[in-house]
Design a protein around this motif. Structure first.
Motif, PDB file in Angstrom:
ATOM      1  N   PHE A   1      -3.401  -3.509   9.854  1.00 46.46           N
ATOM      2  CA  PHE A   1      -3.003  -4.327   8.703  1.00 46.46           C
ATOM      3  C   PHE A   1      -3.350  -3.644   7.379  1.00 46.46           C
ATOM      4  O   PHE A   1      -2.607  -3.728   6.407  1.00 46.46           O
ATOM      5  N   SER A   2      -4.482  -2.975   7.335  1.00 46.97           N
ATOM      6  CA  SER A   2      -4.892  -2.270   6.125  1.00 46.97           C
ATOM      7  C   SER A   2      -3.902  -1.156   5.786  1.00 46.97           C
ATOM      8  O   SER A   2      -3.471  -1.020   4.638  1.00 46.97           O
ATOM      9  N   LEU A   3      -3.542  -0.361   6.783  1.00 49.18           N
ATOM     10  CA  LEU A   3      -2.569   0.703   6.552  1.00 49.18           C
ATOM     11  C   LEU A   3      -1.216   0.119   6.163  1.00 49.18           C
ATOM     12  O   LEU A   3      -0.534   0.634   5.265  1.00 49.18           O
ATOM     13  N   SER A   4      -0.840  -0.970   6.815  1.00 47.27           N
ATOM     14  CA  SER A   4       0.426  -1.624   6.513  1.00 47.27           C
ATOM     15  C   SER A   4       0.453  -2.133   5.074  1.00 47.27           C
ATOM     16  O   SER A   4       1.453  -1.970   4.361  1.00 47.27           O
ATOM     17  N   SER A   5      -0.645  -2.727   4.636  1.00 49.83           N
ATOM     18  CA  SER A   5      -0.731  -3.217   3.254  1.00 49.83           C
ATOM     19  C   SER A   5      -0.597  -2.075   2.259  1.00 49.83           C
ATOM     20  O   SER A   5       0.078  -2.203   1.240  1.00 49.83           O
ATOM     21  N   SER A   6      -1.233  -0.956   2.557  1.00 41.98           N
ATOM     22  CA  SER A   6      -1.124   0.212   1.682  1.00 41.98           C
ATOM     23  C   SER A   6       0.317   0.708   1.621  1.00 41.98           C
ATOM     24  O   SER A   6       0.810   1.060   0.548  1.00 41.98           O
ATOM     25  N   ALA A   7       0.981   0.715   2.756  1.00 39.68           N
ATOM     26  CA  ALA A   7       2.374   1.156   2.783  1.00 39.68           C
ATOM     27  C   ALA A   7       3.241   0.216   1.949  1.00 39.68           C
ATOM     28  O   ALA A   7       4.120   0.670   1.202  1.00 39.68           O
ATOM     29  N   LEU A   8       2.999  -1.090   2.048  1.00 40.00           N
ATOM     30  CA  LEU A   8       3.771  -2.061   1.270  1.00 40.00           C
ATOM     31  C   LEU A   8       3.563  -1.858  -0.234  1.00 40.00           C
ATOM     32  O   LEU A   8       4.498  -1.991  -1.019  1.00 40.00           O
ATOM     33  N   VAL A   9       2.344  -1.528  -0.620  1.00 44.08           N
ATOM     34  CA  VAL A   9       2.063  -1.247  -2.035  1.00 44.08           C
ATOM     35  C   VAL A   9       2.875  -0.031  -2.480  1.00 44.08           C
ATOM     36  O   VAL A   9       3.526  -0.051  -3.529  1.00 44.08           O
ATOM     37  N   HIS A  10       2.887   1.033  -1.673  1.00 45.13           N
ATOM     38  CA  HIS A  10       3.581   2.259  -2.049  1.00 45.13           C
ATOM     39  C   HIS A  10       5.098   2.140  -1.934  1.00 45.13           C
ATOM     40  O   HIS A  10       5.824   2.909  -2.556  1.00 45.13           O
ATOM     41  N   LEU A  11       5.558   1.172  -1.156  1.00 45.24           N
ATOM     42  CA  LEU A  11       6.999   0.896  -1.101  1.00 45.24           C
ATOM     43  C   LEU A  11       7.452   0.056  -2.286  1.00 45.24           C
ATOM     44  O   LEU A  11       8.640  -0.162  -2.477  1.00 45.24           O
ATOM     45  N   GLY A  12       6.498  -0.440  -3.068  1.00 43.08           N
ATOM     46  CA  GLY A  12       6.831  -1.282  -4.212  1.00 43.08           C
ATOM     47  C   GLY A  12       7.142  -2.715  -3.814  1.00 43.08           C
ATOM     48  O   GLY A  12       7.727  -3.467  -4.579  1.00 43.08           O
ATOM     49  N   GLU A  13       6.720  -3.101  -2.626  1.00 44.83           N
ATOM     50  CA  GLU A  13       6.972  -4.457  -2.121  1.00 44.83           C
ATOM     51  C   GLU A  13       5.943  -5.461  -2.637  1.00 44.83           C
ATOM     52  O   GLU A  13       6.251  -6.641  -2.767  1.00 44.83           O
ATOM     53  N   VAL A  14       4.729  -4.996  -2.868  1.00 41.51           N
ATOM     54  CA  VAL A  14       3.656  -5.858  -3.380  1.00 41.51           C
ATOM     55  C   VAL A  14       2.926  -5.113  -4.493  1.00 41.51           C
ATOM     56  O   VAL A  14       2.921  -3.876  -4.520  1.00 41.51           O
ATOM     57  N   PRO A  15       2.303  -5.845  -5.422  1.00 37.00           N
ATOM     58  CA  PRO A  15       1.583  -5.164  -6.508  1.00 37.00           C
ATOM     59  C   PRO A  15       0.317  -4.468  -6.001  1.00 37.00           C
ATOM     60  O   PRO A  15      -0.305  -4.916  -5.036  1.00 37.00           O
ATOM     61  N   ASP A  16      -0.030  -3.401  -6.664  1.00 37.88           N
ATOM     62  CA  ASP A  16      -1.274  -2.692  -6.368  1.00 37.88           C
ATOM     63  C   ASP A  16      -2.435  -3.629  -6.696  1.00 37.88           C
ATOM     64  O   ASP A  16      -2.512  -4.154  -7.806  1.00 37.88           O
ATOM     65  N   PRO A  17      -3.346  -3.867  -5.760  1.00 33.35           N
ATOM     66  CA  PRO A  17      -4.444  -4.813  -6.007  1.00 33.35           C
ATOM     67  C   PRO A  17      -5.356  -4.426  -7.164  1.00 33.35           C
ATOM     68  O   PRO A  17      -5.916  -5.283  -7.828  1.00 33.35           O
ATOM     69  N   SER A  18      -5.484  -3.139  -7.443  1.00 31.08           N
ATOM     70  CA  SER A  18      -6.390  -2.721  -8.520  1.00 31.08           C
ATOM     71  C   SER A  18      -5.741  -2.814  -9.900  1.00 31.08           C
ATOM     72  O   SER A  18      -6.425  -3.088 -10.878  1.00 31.08           O
ATOM     73  N   THR A  19      -4.429  -2.592  -9.999  1.00 32.15           N
ATOM     74  CA  THR A  19      -3.772  -2.605 -11.303  1.00 32.15           C
ATOM     75  C   THR A  19      -2.834  -3.790 -11.500  1.00 32.15           C
ATOM     76  O   THR A  19      -2.393  -4.039 -12.617  1.00 32.15           O
ATOM     77  N   GLN A  20      -2.495  -4.461 -10.422  1.00 29.25           N
ATOM     78  CA  GLN A  20      -1.530  -5.571 -10.430  1.00 29.25           C
ATOM     79  C   GLN A  20      -0.135  -5.127 -10.855  1.00 29.25           C
ATOM     80  O   GLN A  20       0.680  -5.940 -11.254  1.00 29.25           O
ATOM     81  N   LYS A  21       0.138  -3.830 -10.786  1.00 30.45           N
ATOM     82  CA  LYS A  21       1.457  -3.300 -11.125  1.00 30.45           C
ATOM     83  C   LYS A  21       2.216  -2.957  -9.848  1.00 30.45           C
ATOM     84  O   LYS A  21       1.622  -2.525  -8.859  1.00 30.45           O
TER      85      LYS A  21
END
Length: 150
Positions: A79-99
């Motif tokens: 799930f952690s790797l999946s969440s990171s992939a979703l952030v880099h796909l632009g599907e969810v905001p980056d948790p640290s920057t909210q962008k």
């Protein structure tokens, strides 16, 4: 003043080195004056623990209301790797920057890492773990293809 700015910064090692037992006995006699004895504050002990065990002081200073970290299992790792992939796909905001930002090469690397993990763990996962990894990979690959084409 300008010369000092050109130099950068200076690192000073202030650690005490004990060379022999005589040195230790001398330090014990000095303890009340130097603040190394029992009257030391919890904060200074936490600093010492941090030097010896990185992260130890922070984990103890988190307090009663701090949220515990989830137990690390194969599923939480996926799930952690999946969440990171979703952030880099632009599907969810980056948790640290909210962008929301896309980094497709990094997303592909994470997807490839999950695929490698699937290959290397073949025959060693239980049915639920195997299904989770297969589903996550399928979903991420579809999302990657959609993002790459647009």
């Amino acid at each position: 003043m300008e010369e000092q700015e050109k130099k950068g910064f200076v690192v000073r090692d202030r650690r005490k080195i004990v060379l022999d037992e005589a040195d230790t006995e001398e330090k014990a006699r000095e303890a009340p004056e130097t603040g190394t004895g029992p009257e030391r504050t919890e904060a200074s002990r936490a600093e010492d623990r941090e030097r010896v065990e990185p992260g130890a002081a922070r984990s103890q200073d988190r307090g009663k209301n701090a949220r515990p970290y989830p137990q690390v299992t194969f599923s939480t790792f996926v799930f952690s790797l999946s969440s990171s992939a979703l952030v880099h796909l632009g599907e969810v905001p980056d948790p640290s920057t909210q962008k929301v930002e896309k980094d497709l090469p990094l997303a592909k690397q994470i997807i490839d890492t999950l695929a490698m993990l699937q290959e290397k763990t073949k025959g060693n996962l239980d049915k639920d773990e195997e299904q989770l990894l297969q589903t996550v990979l399928y979903d991420l690959r579809l999302r990657f293809v959609k993002q790459s084409g647009s």
